[in-house]
Design a protein around this motif. Structure first.
Motif, PDB file in Angstrom:
ATOM      1  N   VAL A 125       0.978  -0.964  -0.112  1.00 62.00           N
ATOM      2  CA  VAL A 125      -0.347   0.290  -0.479  1.00 62.00           C
ATOM      3  C   VAL A 125       0.680   1.444  -0.084  1.00 62.00           C
ATOM      4  O   VAL A 125       1.103   2.058   0.860  1.00 62.00           O
ATOM      5  N   MET A 126       1.443   1.987  -0.692  1.00 61.31           N
ATOM      6  CA  MET A 126       2.344   2.690  -1.026  1.00 61.31           C
ATOM      7  C   MET A 126       2.215   3.427  -2.812  1.00 61.31           C
ATOM      8  O   MET A 126       1.728   3.117  -3.485  1.00 61.31           O
ATOM      9  N   PRO A 127       2.702   4.542  -2.783  1.00 65.64           N
ATOM     10  CA  PRO A 127       2.337   5.188  -3.538  1.00 65.64           C
ATOM     11  C   PRO A 127       3.862   5.153  -4.480  1.00 65.64           C
ATOM     12  O   PRO A 127       4.955   4.199  -4.484  1.00 65.64           O
ATOM     13  N   LEU A 151       2.825  -4.198   3.476  1.00 62.98           N
ATOM     14  CA  LEU A 151       3.778  -3.201   3.753  1.00 62.98           C
ATOM     15  C   LEU A 151       3.494  -1.815   3.308  1.00 62.98           C
ATOM     16  O   LEU A 151       2.768  -1.666   2.437  1.00 62.98           O
ATOM     17  N   SER A 152       4.233  -0.782   3.936  1.00 64.72           N
ATOM     18  CA  SER A 152       3.335   1.109   3.661  1.00 64.72           C
ATOM     19  C   SER A 152       4.693   1.488   4.182  1.00 64.72           C
ATOM     20  O   SER A 152       6.255   0.821   4.794  1.00 64.72           O
ATOM     21  N   LEU A 153       4.549   2.600   3.832  1.00 59.34           N
ATOM     22  CA  LEU A 153       5.452   4.304   4.111  1.00 59.34           C
ATOM     23  C   LEU A 153       5.697   4.034   5.811  1.00 59.34           C
ATOM     24  O   LEU A 153       4.918   4.002   6.302  1.00 59.34           O
ATOM     25  N   PRO A 154       7.000   4.435   6.607  1.00 63.23           N
ATOM     26  CA  PRO A 154       6.246   4.759   7.908  1.00 63.23           C
ATOM     27  C   PRO A 154       5.047   5.863   7.873  1.00 63.23           C
ATOM     28  O   PRO A 154       5.796   6.495   7.353  1.00 63.23           O
ATOM     29  N   ALA A 162       1.317  -6.141   9.952  1.00 66.60           N
ATOM     30  CA  ALA A 162       2.133  -5.027   9.023  1.00 66.60           C
ATOM     31  C   ALA A 162       3.750  -4.048   9.118  1.00 66.60           C
ATOM     32  O   ALA A 162       3.827  -4.019  10.309  1.00 66.60           O
ATOM     33  N   LEU A 163       4.418  -3.982   7.875  1.00 64.49           N
ATOM     34  CA  LEU A 163       5.510  -4.318   8.041  1.00 64.49           C
ATOM     35  C   LEU A 163       5.966  -2.935   7.464  1.00 64.49           C
ATOM     36  O   LEU A 163       5.225  -2.780   6.167  1.00 64.49           O
ATOM     37  N   SER A 164       7.096  -1.319   7.711  1.00 60.15           N
ATOM     38  CA  SER A 164       7.014  -0.527   7.263  1.00 60.15           C
ATOM     39  C   SER A 164       8.311  -0.297   6.280  1.00 60.15           C
ATOM     40  O   SER A 164       9.598  -1.180   6.685  1.00 60.15           O
ATOM     41  N   VAL A 165       8.073   0.321   5.402  1.00 54.69           N
ATOM     42  CA  VAL A 165       9.506  -0.076   4.449  1.00 54.69           C
ATOM     43  C   VAL A 165      10.216   1.255   3.948  1.00 54.69           C
ATOM     44  O   VAL A 165      10.295   2.579   4.157  1.00 54.69           O
ATOM     45  N   GLU A 166      11.493   2.411   4.595  1.00 54.26           N
ATOM     46  CA  GLU A 166      12.224   2.394   5.067  1.00 54.26           C
ATOM     47  C   GLU A 166      13.920   2.210   4.088  1.00 54.26           C
ATOM     48  O   GLU A 166      14.209   0.893   4.614  1.00 54.26           O
ATOM     49  N   GLN A 167      14.527   2.543   3.449  1.00 47.63           N
ATOM     50  CA  GLN A 167      15.942   2.178   3.525  1.00 47.63           C
ATOM     51  C   GLN A 167      17.025   2.725   4.050  1.00 47.63           C
ATOM     52  O   GLN A 167      16.652   3.070   5.240  1.00 47.63           O
ATOM     53  N   GLN A 168      18.307   1.365   3.866  1.00 51.39           N
ATOM     54  CA  GLN A 168      18.165   1.460   5.389  1.00 51.39           C
ATOM     55  C   GLN A 168      20.335   1.445   4.988  1.00 51.39           C
ATOM     56  O   GLN A 168      20.517   0.581   4.576  1.00 51.39           O
ATOM     57  N   PRO A 169      20.212   3.167   4.480  1.00 48.31           N
ATOM     58  CA  PRO A 169      21.787   2.683   4.128  1.00 48.31           C
ATOM     59  C   PRO A 169      22.737   2.242   4.516  1.00 48.31           C
ATOM     60  O   PRO A 169      22.574   2.419   6.198  1.00 48.31           O
ATOM     61  N   HIS A 170      23.709   2.193   4.196  1.00 51.99           N
ATOM     62  CA  HIS A 170      25.266   1.789   4.458  1.00 51.99           C
ATOM     63  C   HIS A 170      25.521   0.139   5.175  1.00 51.99           C
ATOM     64  O   HIS A 170      25.926  -0.270   6.342  1.00 51.99           O
TER      65      HIS A 170
END
Length: 578
Positions: free
Chosen positions: A65-67, A111-114, A124-132
């Protein structure tokens, strides 16, 4: 006719091969953010392992459920790497529509954005970038089971004839064929930049992701506001140095008014019939390809070679891995040049409709031309073969509609109309690439277009909301008592109710004239919203261009969306607060 076939594989295997060969090439970009293949692969691996920890795997569904976003791209890859299939749900859909899809799909995880988590999801899990951070590619021994080409890859929900959306479950098997064909046909290279124009909730997005990633090029994403055909889209293509884009033909007219598309660009048109004048205008100084395919296959089943602009554009020959048949009512092949219904077969066929075995059996039939156990899909589209073997689209064999690139079951629109207050009868039709609703009110309960459209927007996604509502005292019928759609009045000639006062300032008078001309109506009230009396985003860009040219003003499409009535827009242009 049969296209060649490539060896079966899975979507994540295609991406991982490119990431290993070209780790430092840009894979996805949006705004100021660009991820290389190595970075995108690592981000997806991290999320995939989280999904595996929660038992996502083959034959399980994960809703996204994400843009449009880098995070959505990470989510798609991660779901595939975990072995599951993703179910894209547009977060801009009305809550009722989103819930219908989630209830029907019963996803294992959402899955959705924070900060945009979906209430009521079992997991439900949120998706965000995890650099490095990095993680190895998941292997079959990491997943709950081995990932095979015949496992589901995605579920796309389409308009349903029963009034409820139905999910089409597509496997991995057709993705390598589609990707390989599009790489060749569009001449995709590592330095190509392909624009992700299609909504993630439509299968056309699949044909944007995997071909460019197989070629090692860059997928360019942008917010929906920057993808509006016209000035926003034309500017984005120039600023982002886009080399390849897929658009519905109806999106091209607003682009022409905004300065067109760069010469040398590769333009693939799909989603609706391409008129001959459109091909003649756009095929001259760019590579223009006409593609065709129903959602019940892996996006496309036929595509043309580069169009010349002469005559009716063909939909081409079968793409890699597809077999096409033009048959009569007895499932016999028709002679070349005769019109018949198009049937398709091959590894790109969907498994069927999710949780709907009866509907699946009606459309996916035993293939009399193939080996035992093979199936073919009845498209419902009528075509004919040219002497050179290319197919030409003729029309629908049933009453399913195509409006601005979206396939629409009129029954779903009509079901929502019947649920609205005061509607006794309703019918939905396509007219000049617009969705028109004709309604008859119940006794003593007059229906206004504004009130009806407001109710529909709460029930339906935007592409299913009629552009025009025409109230009639009764619907015309044929001698057998059925609704005679051919006898419905032209919406431009039908009476339209308008509200509010007449224009009384020079700016209002000028704007009211332009509004009416673009909408194709005789008049419009100054308080009538452009979008409630037949306007849509494509017409909006055309109107804004006319206003800029005739009034010599600077007006952005986004500003018009905030002031869509004559009165509101006149205040904006005259410098008064709205």
């Amino acid at each position: 006719m049969t296209g060649a076939i490539v060896l079966p594989s899975t979507a994540p295997a295609l991406f991982e091969a490119t990431a290993a060969a070209m780790p430092d090439r840009p894979a996805a970009a949006m705004g100021d953010t660009t991820l290389t293949y190595a970075e995108l692969n690592a981000q997806a691996n991290l999320l995939a392992r989280r999904l595996i920890e929660h038992h996502a795997g083959p034959e399980r569904l994960v809703a996204t459920v994400m843009p449009r976003s880098i995070e959505f791209v990470i989510a798609v890859l991660a779901v595939h790497k975990a072995g599951a299939a993703y179910v894209p749900v547009n977060p801009d859909y009305p809550q009722a529509r989103r819930q219908q899809i989630l209830d029907d799909a019963s996803p294992h995880c959402v899955l959705s954005l924070p900060g945009q988590e979906v209430a009521g999801a079992p997991l439900a899990l949120s998706v965000e970038q995890q650099p490095h951070r990095s993680a190895p590619n998941p292997a079959d021994h990491d997943r709950p089971g081995a990932l095979l080409p015949d496992h589901p890859a995605y579920v796309i929900y389409t308009s349903g004839s029963t009034g409820r959306p139905k999910g089409v479950l597509v496997t991995h098997r057709g993705i390598p064929n589609l990707a390989a064909d599009y790489v060749r046909r569009q001449r995709l290279q590592p330095d190509s930049r392909l624009l992700a124009f299609a909504s993630p909730s439509f299968d056309a997005s699949v044909a944007e992701f995997w071909p460019i990633w197989l070629a090692g090029g860059c997928l360019v994403l942008a917010p929906a506001a920057d993808l509006v055909p016209g000035e926003p889209l034309a500017r984005l293509v120039r600023e982002q140095s886009i080399t390849h884009v897929t658009l519905p033909p109806s999106a091209l007219a607003p682009l022409e008014e905004a300065g067109g598309l760069p010469a040398g660009l590769t333009l693939l048109v799909a989603g609706e019939a391409c008129p001959a004048p459109v091909a003649k205008r756009w095929a001259g100084d760019r590579v223009m390809i006409n593609a065709y395919g129903p959602t019940e296959t892996t996006v496309a089943v036929t595509a043309s070679e580069p169009l010349t602009g002469d005559g009716t554009p063909p939909i081409g020959r079968p793409i890699t891995g597809v077999c096409t048949h033009v048959l009569d009512d007895r499932l016999q092949a028709v002679p070349d040049g005769d019109v018949g219904e198009l049937y398709v077969s091959g590894p790109g066929l969907a498994r069927g409709y999710l949780n709907r075995p009866a509907q699946t059996a009606q459309r996916f039939l035993p293939d009399p031309f193939g080996t035992p156990g093979h199936r073919m899909y009845r498209t419902g589209d009528r075509v004919r073969a040219r002497p050179d073997g290319q197919l030409v689209f003729v029309g629908r064999a049933d009453d399913q509609l195509k409006v601005r690139g979206h396939r629409i079951e009129p029954g779903e629109v009509e079901a929502a109309l019947f649920e609205a207050d005061g509607v006794a009868q309703a019918v939905a039709v396509e007219h000049d690439n617009r969705l028109v609703a004709y309604v008859v009110a119940t006794a003593g309960a007059p229906v206004t277009a504004e009130h009806l459209l407001a109710q529909l927007r709460e029930r339906l996604p935007a592409y299913l909301v009629p552009d025009v509502v025409v109230a009639l005292p009764r619907l015309p019928t044929s001698p057998n008592g059925k609704i005679d759609r051919a006898a419905l009045p032209d919406p431009e000639d039908a009476e339209r109710a308008t509200s509010g006062r007449a224009p009384n300032t020079p700016t209002e008078i000028h704007l009211a004239t332009l509004f009416a001309e673009v909408l194709g109506v005789s008049s419009i009230g100054v308080e009538d919203s452009f979008f409630e009396v037949g306007g849509h985003s494509l017409l909006a860009t055309r109107l804004v261009a006319r206003i800029r040219e005739s009034l010599h003003v600077r007006l952005r499409v986004q500003a018009f969306f905030k002031a869509p009535t004559v009165a509101q827009l006149a205040k904006v242009l005259d410098g008064s607060p709205t």
